[in-house]
Design an enzyme around this catalytic site. Structure first.
Site, PDB file in Angstrom:
ATOM      1  CB  SER A 154      15.534  28.904 -25.935  1.00  0.00           C
ATOM      2  OG  SER A 154      15.654  30.043 -25.115  1.00  0.00           O
ATOM      3  CG  HIS A 207      18.921  29.538 -21.723  1.00  0.00           C
ATOM      4  ND1 HIS A 207      19.892  29.274 -22.643  1.00  0.00           N
ATOM      5  CD2 HIS A 207      17.792  29.755 -22.447  1.00  0.00           C
ATOM      6  CE1 HIS A 207      19.392  29.319 -23.860  1.00  0.00           C
ATOM      7  NE2 HIS A 207      18.110  29.629 -23.767  1.00  0.00           N
ATOM      8  CG  ASP A 246      22.664  27.882 -22.594  1.00  0.00           C
ATOM      9  OD1 ASP A 246      21.964  27.206 -23.366  1.00  0.00           O
ATOM     10  OD2 ASP A 246      22.199  28.665 -21.753  1.00  0.00           O
TER      11      ASP A 246
END
EC number: 3.4.21.89
Length: 172
Positions: A49, A90, A115
């Site tokens: 990701s 992230h 998210d």
């Protein structure tokens, strides 16, 4: 190998050496945790990701001592979601407000959506206390061993067998 079992002094020394190795590793981990102010100062990227910034298997070094300073948009953070064991790596893409109550929205660089689906039920944003640490460095692909061991549990048995074989062969 079997002859050392007959000598209790040598067996006790080996047991104590093993305990010393384990306790040293634990103390180093806890010392690093205190120094970085992070419960997990080192994490492994488990998914793609965050590509191209970080690849699967990269070992990330975290720092959480900037708790007094602001977490900024663009910063790569590692956070925990309530009731989930796996930390998520992230980037902060939006920030609403300032200080410890600022609301943060994150997104993986390689993901098309933010998210909000990953957060806990009823949680729309992260706050500073949800963040384990900010990424300050990384070592490429070193954590891939961890991924392989978790995805293929039989590898643990193979590795322990090889390590035991090495110990036996060193004694002869």
């Amino acid at each position: 190998m079997l002859s050392s079992l007959g000598n209790p002094r040598q067996a006790a020394a080996q047991l104590m050496n093993f305990g010393l190795i384990l306790s040293t590793a634990f103390m180093m981990w806890k010392g690093l945790s205190v120094m970085t102010d992070s419960p997990s100062p080192i994490v492994v990227v488990l998914s793609g990701s965050m590509e191209p910034a970080f690849q699967r298997g990269d070992l990330l070094l975290l720092w959480n001592r900037n708790i007094a300073s602001e977490t900024n948009v663009g910063e790569v953070v590692v956070y925990n979601v309530k009731d989930k064991d796996i930390p998520i790596v992230h980037r902060v893409v939006r920030k609403f407000g300032v200080g410890p109550d600022a609301k943060l929205l994150t997104k993986g660089d390689n993901n098309s959506a933010d998210d909000t689906e990953l957060y806990a039920r009823g949680q729309d944003y992260l706050v500073r206390k949800d963040i384990i640490g900010s990424v300050v460095g990384y070592i490429p692909f070193v954590g891939y061993v961890t991924i392989m061991l978790s995805e293929h549990p039989w590898l643990k048995t193979v590795m322990l067998g090889i390590m035991g074989l090495v110990v036996v062969l060193q004694r002869e």
